[in-house]
Write a protein that holds these residues in place. Structure first.
Motif, short mmCIF file in Angstrom:
data_model
loop_
_atom_site.label_atom_id
_atom_site.label_comp_id
_atom_site.label_asym_id
_atom_site.label_seq_id
_atom_site.Cartn_x
_atom_site.Cartn_y
_atom_site.Cartn_z
N GLN A 189 0.82 -1.22 0.00
CA GLN A 189 0.00 0.00 0.00
C GLN A 189 0.86 1.27 0.00
O GLN A 189 0.73 2.11 0.90
CB GLN A 189 -0.95 -0.02 1.21
N PRO A 190 1.71 1.40 -1.02
CA PRO A 190 2.62 2.55 -1.03
C PRO A 190 1.94 3.83 -1.53
O PRO A 190 2.30 4.37 -2.58
CB PRO A 190 3.73 2.09 -1.99
N TRP A 191 0.94 4.25 -0.78
CA TRP A 191 0.15 5.40 -1.22
C TRP A 191 -0.31 6.25 -0.04
O TRP A 191 -0.33 5.80 1.11
CB TRP A 191 -1.06 4.91 -2.02
N GLU A 192 -0.65 7.47 -0.37
CA GLU A 192 -1.22 8.42 0.60
C GLU A 192 -2.20 9.28 -0.17
O GLU A 192 -2.08 9.40 -1.39
CB GLU A 192 -0.14 9.38 1.13
N VAL A 193 -3.10 9.92 0.55
CA VAL A 193 -4.06 10.81 -0.11
C VAL A 193 -4.12 12.12 0.66
O VAL A 193 -4.23 12.13 1.88
CB VAL A 193 -5.47 10.16 -0.16
N ILE A 194 -4.03 13.22 -0.08
CA ILE A 194 -4.18 14.54 0.55
C ILE A 194 -5.55 15.07 0.13
O ILE A 194 -5.86 15.10 -1.07
CB ILE A 194 -3.05 15.48 0.09
N VAL A 195 -6.35 15.42 1.11
CA VAL A 195 -7.70 15.92 0.80
C VAL A 195 -7.65 17.45 0.81
O VAL A 195 -7.34 18.06 1.84
CB VAL A 195 -8.73 15.40 1.84
N VAL A 196 -7.94 18.03 -0.33
CA VAL A 196 -7.88 19.49 -0.45
C VAL A 196 -9.31 20.01 -0.46
O VAL A 196 -10.04 19.83 -1.44
CB VAL A 196 -7.15 19.87 -1.76
N LYS A 197 -9.72 20.63 0.67
CA LYS A 197 -11.11 21.07 0.70
C LYS A 197 -11.33 22.54 1.07
O LYS A 197 -12.42 23.06 0.84
CB LYS A 197 -11.99 20.16 1.55
N SER A 198 -10.33 23.20 1.64
CA SER A 198 -10.55 24.62 1.96
C SER A 198 -10.50 25.44 0.66
O SER A 198 -9.82 25.05 -0.29
CB SER A 198 -9.48 25.13 2.93
N ASP A 199 -11.23 26.55 0.63
CA ASP A 199 -11.25 27.39 -0.58
C ASP A 199 -9.85 27.87 -0.92
O ASP A 199 -9.45 27.92 -2.08
CB ASP A 199 -12.18 28.60 -0.38
N HIS A 200 -9.08 28.19 0.12
CA HIS A 200 -7.73 28.70 -0.08
C HIS A 200 -6.84 27.65 -0.76
O HIS A 200 -6.17 27.94 -1.76
CB HIS A 200 -7.15 29.10 1.29
N ALA A 201 -6.87 26.44 -0.23
CA ALA A 201 -6.03 25.37 -0.79
C ALA A 201 -6.51 24.97 -2.20
O ALA A 201 -5.69 24.70 -3.09
CB ALA A 201 -6.03 24.17 0.14
N LYS A 202 -7.83 24.99 -2.40
CA LYS A 202 -8.37 24.66 -3.72
C LYS A 202 -7.88 25.66 -4.77
O LYS A 202 -7.53 25.30 -5.88
CB LYS A 202 -9.90 24.70 -3.69
N LYS A 203 -7.87 26.94 -4.36
CA LYS A 203 -7.44 27.99 -5.29
C LYS A 203 -5.99 27.77 -5.71
O LYS A 203 -5.63 27.89 -6.88
CB LYS A 203 -7.64 29.35 -4.60
N LYS A 204 -5.15 27.42 -4.73
CA LYS A 204 -3.73 27.17 -5.02
C LYS A 204 -3.59 25.97 -5.95
O LYS A 204 -2.79 25.98 -6.89
CB LYS A 204 -2.95 26.90 -3.72
N LEU A 205 -4.36 24.92 -5.67
CA LEU A 205 -4.28 23.72 -6.49
C LEU A 205 -4.78 24.01 -7.91
O LEU A 205 -4.15 23.59 -8.90
CB LEU A 205 -5.12 22.59 -5.85
N TYR A 206 -5.86 24.75 -7.99
CA TYR A 206 -6.44 25.14 -9.30
C TYR A 206 -5.39 25.83 -10.17
O TYR A 206 -5.24 25.52 -11.35
CB TYR A 206 -7.63 26.06 -8.99
N GLU A 207 -4.62 26.73 -9.55
CA GLU A 207 -3.61 27.47 -10.31
C GLU A 207 -2.51 26.55 -10.85
O GLU A 207 -1.89 26.85 -11.86
CB GLU A 207 -2.99 28.57 -9.43
N GLU A 208 -2.25 25.46 -10.17
CA GLU A 208 -1.21 24.52 -10.63
C GLU A 208 -1.81 23.38 -11.44
O GLU A 208 -1.09 22.49 -11.89
CB GLU A 208 -0.42 23.95 -9.44
N ALA A 209 -3.14 23.37 -11.60
CA ALA A 209 -3.80 22.29 -12.33
C ALA A 209 -4.46 22.86 -13.59
O ALA A 209 -5.64 22.59 -13.87
CB ALA A 209 -4.82 21.58 -11.44
N CYS A 210 -3.67 23.63 -14.33
CA CYS A 210 -4.12 24.18 -15.62
C CYS A 210 -5.44 24.93 -15.52
O CYS A 210 -6.25 24.89 -16.46
CB CYS A 210 -4.24 23.07 -16.66
N ASN A 211 -5.67 25.57 -14.37
CA ASN A 211 -6.91 26.34 -14.16
C ASN A 211 -8.17 25.53 -14.48
O ASN A 211 -9.12 26.05 -15.09
CB ASN A 211 -6.92 27.62 -14.99
N GLN A 212 -8.17 24.27 -14.12
CA GLN A 212 -9.35 23.44 -14.37
C GLN A 212 -10.40 23.75 -13.30
O GLN A 212 -10.18 23.50 -12.11
CB GLN A 212 -8.98 21.95 -14.37
N LYS A 213 -11.51 24.32 -13.75
CA LYS A 213 -12.49 24.90 -12.82
C LYS A 213 -13.09 23.87 -11.87
O LYS A 213 -13.50 24.19 -10.76
CB LYS A 213 -13.58 25.63 -13.62
N LYS A 214 -13.14 22.64 -12.32
CA LYS A 214 -13.72 21.60 -11.44
C LYS A 214 -12.97 21.50 -10.11
O LYS A 214 -13.55 21.14 -9.09
CB LYS A 214 -13.78 20.24 -12.13
#
Ligand code: FMN
Length: 205
Positions: free
Chosen positions: A45-70
């Motif tokens: 089980q060489p895995w981990e999961v990071i749950v990104v749910k705050s608006d702030h963290a989502k915004k940061k992730l969105y910017e690094e994920a080709c601005n994918q609105k989903k």
């Protein structure tokens, strides 16, 4: 109880999530705890999961994920992380295996074979991490559908930047991101594209 065929046919990659519908923490846990039944090499089980749910963290992730609105609209985003050296002795699963009767020498042998024969190069180590954690990712998507929760897998993101954002160590991969939540019912889901069939993808020997 949901028919497995229905889970397969109903799962779609959802582009439009209903911003107002949040996934319940308990349902997310149930989904994850169902998905971890996925198989992995030596059950490491060489895995981990990071749950990104705050608006702030989502915004940061969105910017690094080709601005994918989903990424912004989904209730949460699951960053699926694989460990390229997850076969080493510090994996806690070895302690459980040894406690359950696996001889220490056999564990050492598994590690030696992994390091020298199975995953000797960086490319093979990354493949180890991605192969294993991709099975977790797929399992999460089907488990979600079992609970009537929608998902969307993505590899359109800057891996190095995402690693920086969430303090992911160098020896770990970001295998994919899965947006998770509920489809915005005001938006149409396009018909599914054709899948290549048995005769088109199979070679028999
Ligand atoms: C590994 C992987 C990476 C993907 N990356 C993206 C992505 O970055 N952006 C996106 O819009 N869709 C992405 N998709 C979604 C696919 O386009 C989608 O799964 C495919 O068209 C089939 O549609 P369905 O999942 O609704 O059956 C990805 C899917 C997979 C499995």
């Amino acid at each position: 109880m949901k028919d497995i065929k229905k889970v397969f046919s109903d799962r779609r990659s959802i582009n439009y999530f209903d911003k107002s519908k949040k996934i319940d923490d308990k349902i997310l846990k149930d989904i994850m705890n169902m998905a971890v039944l996925a198989p992995s090499s030596f059950n490491l089980q060489p895995w981990e999961v990071i749950v990104v749910k705050s608006d702030h963290a989502k915004k940061k992730l969105y910017e690094e994920a080709c601005n994918q609105k989903k990424v912004l609209d989904a209730s949460a985003n699951l960053v699926i992380v694989g460990n390229t050296i997850g076969y080493k002795r510090d994996n806690i699963m070895y302690d459980e295996k040894i406690k359950n009767g696996l001889p220490e020498e056999t564990a050492e042998k598994i590690i030696e074979t992994s390091e020298n024969d199975l995953y000797p190069t960086q490319e093979k180590k990354v493949a180890f991490a991605v192969r294993n954690s991709s099975l977790l990712a797929m399992s999460i998507m089907y488990a979600a559908k079992y609970y009537d929760v929608d998902t969307h897998p993505m590899i359109g993101f800057n891996e190095e930047k995402v690693k920086e954002l969430f303090d992911i160590q160098k020896h770990k991969t970001v295998t994919m991101i899965i947006s998770i939540g509920y489809h915005d019912d005001s938006k149409e889901i396009k018909p599914r594209e054709r899948r290549l069939q048995y005769d088109e993808i199979v070679k028999e020997y």
